[in-house]
Design a protein around this motif. Sequence first.
Motif, PDB file in Angstrom:
ATOM      1  N   PHE A  45       0.815  -1.208   0.000  1.00  0.00           N
ATOM      2  CA  PHE A  45       0.000   0.000   0.000  1.00  0.00           C
ATOM      3  C   PHE A  45       0.851   1.262   0.000  1.00  0.00           C
ATOM      4  N   ALA A  46       1.790   1.385   0.956  1.00  0.00           N
ATOM      5  CA  ALA A  46       2.473   2.668   1.107  1.00  0.00           C
ATOM      6  C   ALA A  46       3.905   2.522   1.593  1.00  0.00           C
ATOM      7  N   SER A  56       6.398   0.630   6.021  1.00  0.00           N
ATOM      8  CA  SER A  56       5.967  -0.101   4.842  1.00  0.00           C
ATOM      9  C   SER A  56       4.655  -0.801   5.182  1.00  0.00           C
ATOM     10  N   VAL A  57       3.590  -0.468   4.460  1.00  0.00           N
ATOM     11  CA  VAL A  57       2.235  -0.910   4.811  1.00  0.00           C
ATOM     12  C   VAL A  57       1.700  -1.880   3.753  1.00  0.00           C
ATOM     13  N   PHE A  58       1.195  -3.026   4.217  1.00  0.00           N
ATOM     14  CA  PHE A  58       0.616  -4.057   3.353  1.00  0.00           C
ATOM     15  C   PHE A  58      -0.795  -4.382   3.854  1.00  0.00           C
ATOM     16  N   VAL A  59      -1.727  -4.609   2.919  1.00  0.00           N
ATOM     17  CA  VAL A  59      -3.115  -4.944   3.266  1.00  0.00           C
ATOM     18  C   VAL A  59      -3.629  -6.002   2.286  1.00  0.00           C
ATOM     19  N   ARG A  78      -0.185  -5.775   7.422  1.00  0.00           N
ATOM     20  CA  ARG A  78       1.132  -5.785   8.058  1.00  0.00           C
ATOM     21  C   ARG A  78       1.764  -4.409   7.932  1.00  0.00           C
ATOM     22  N   VAL A  79       2.427  -3.955   8.997  1.00  0.00           N
ATOM     23  CA  VAL A  79       3.196  -2.713   8.966  1.00  0.00           C
ATOM     24  C   VAL A  79       4.599  -3.022   9.470  1.00  0.00           C
ATOM     25  N   HIS A  80       5.600  -2.616   8.705  1.00  0.00           N
ATOM     26  CA  HIS A  80       6.992  -2.788   9.099  1.00  0.00           C
ATOM     27  C   HIS A  80       7.647  -1.430   9.260  1.00  0.00           C
ATOM     28  N   LEU A  81       8.498  -1.285  10.261  1.00  0.00           N
ATOM     29  CA  LEU A  81       9.333  -0.103  10.414  1.00  0.00           C
ATOM     30  C   LEU A  81      10.766  -0.532  10.118  1.00  0.00           C
ATOM     31  N   GLU A 207       7.824  -2.600  15.747  1.00  0.00           N
ATOM     32  CA  GLU A 207       6.612  -3.325  15.339  1.00  0.00           C
ATOM     33  C   GLU A 207       5.573  -2.305  14.855  1.00  0.00           C
ATOM     34  N   GLY A 208       4.715  -2.720  13.926  1.00  0.00           N
ATOM     35  CA  GLY A 208       3.673  -1.828  13.434  1.00  0.00           C
ATOM     36  C   GLY A 208       2.316  -2.504  13.404  1.00  0.00           C
TER      37      GLY A 208
END
Length: 213
Positions: A45-46, A56-59, A78-81, A207-208
């Motif tokens: 996503f972003a 880093s955003v995944f849906v 999922r969100v990763h930093l 963690e995100g």
Amino acid sequence: MQTNLMIHDGTAAACSDVPRTGGVPLAPAGFTWPVCGCGGPLRFFAHLPVEDGVLSVFVCQNDPGMCEFWAAGSGANRVHLFPREGLRPVAVPETGVTVLPVVSAIRTQVVTVDPEDCDEDAEPDAYDLGRAGWRREPGERFGKQREVLGSLGGSPSYLEDDRVPACPSCSVAMEFAAHLEEGADWETAMNLGGQLGYVFVCRPCREGAFLTD
């Protein structure tokens, strides 16, 4: 009252290290594309550079409405930093709904809003006011809200405190990081069921979490 809006700024290269929605994620060596509980790959996503790294955003978009992409910790997002150093493009899976059809560049714009513009019966909300008033001329009913792709920092718009996710590693309430709108063009936007996305992060644990309203 100020809010740091994220504004649509044309297109960007798929692998660029600029704030953007869509394109290809940049991640450290050894990162593998995340998979939803349904078995399909999540959709990227972003890419949001922030002070201490990159969000880093995944849906999941494999079968919208079937997987609980709206719930933090559901496995459907999922969100990763990531640290800024050593990031490289990730190989995109050959099957599944993995990337957006358009890469949208983002620029940030600090907007000052007047709490008096808010409904007198409601608590002032910086993001809501900033987005609603973006590029609206005096006397004009509607502005250019579609240009607003979200905001960075601040506080989560109208989100109940009991919905703030806890870090799965340390159990402390996560810090709000960003709002994400579906997109500037309804034909190529992310499908969030018409809802606003919220990104949270636990910086000590890196963690995100993601959820929608």
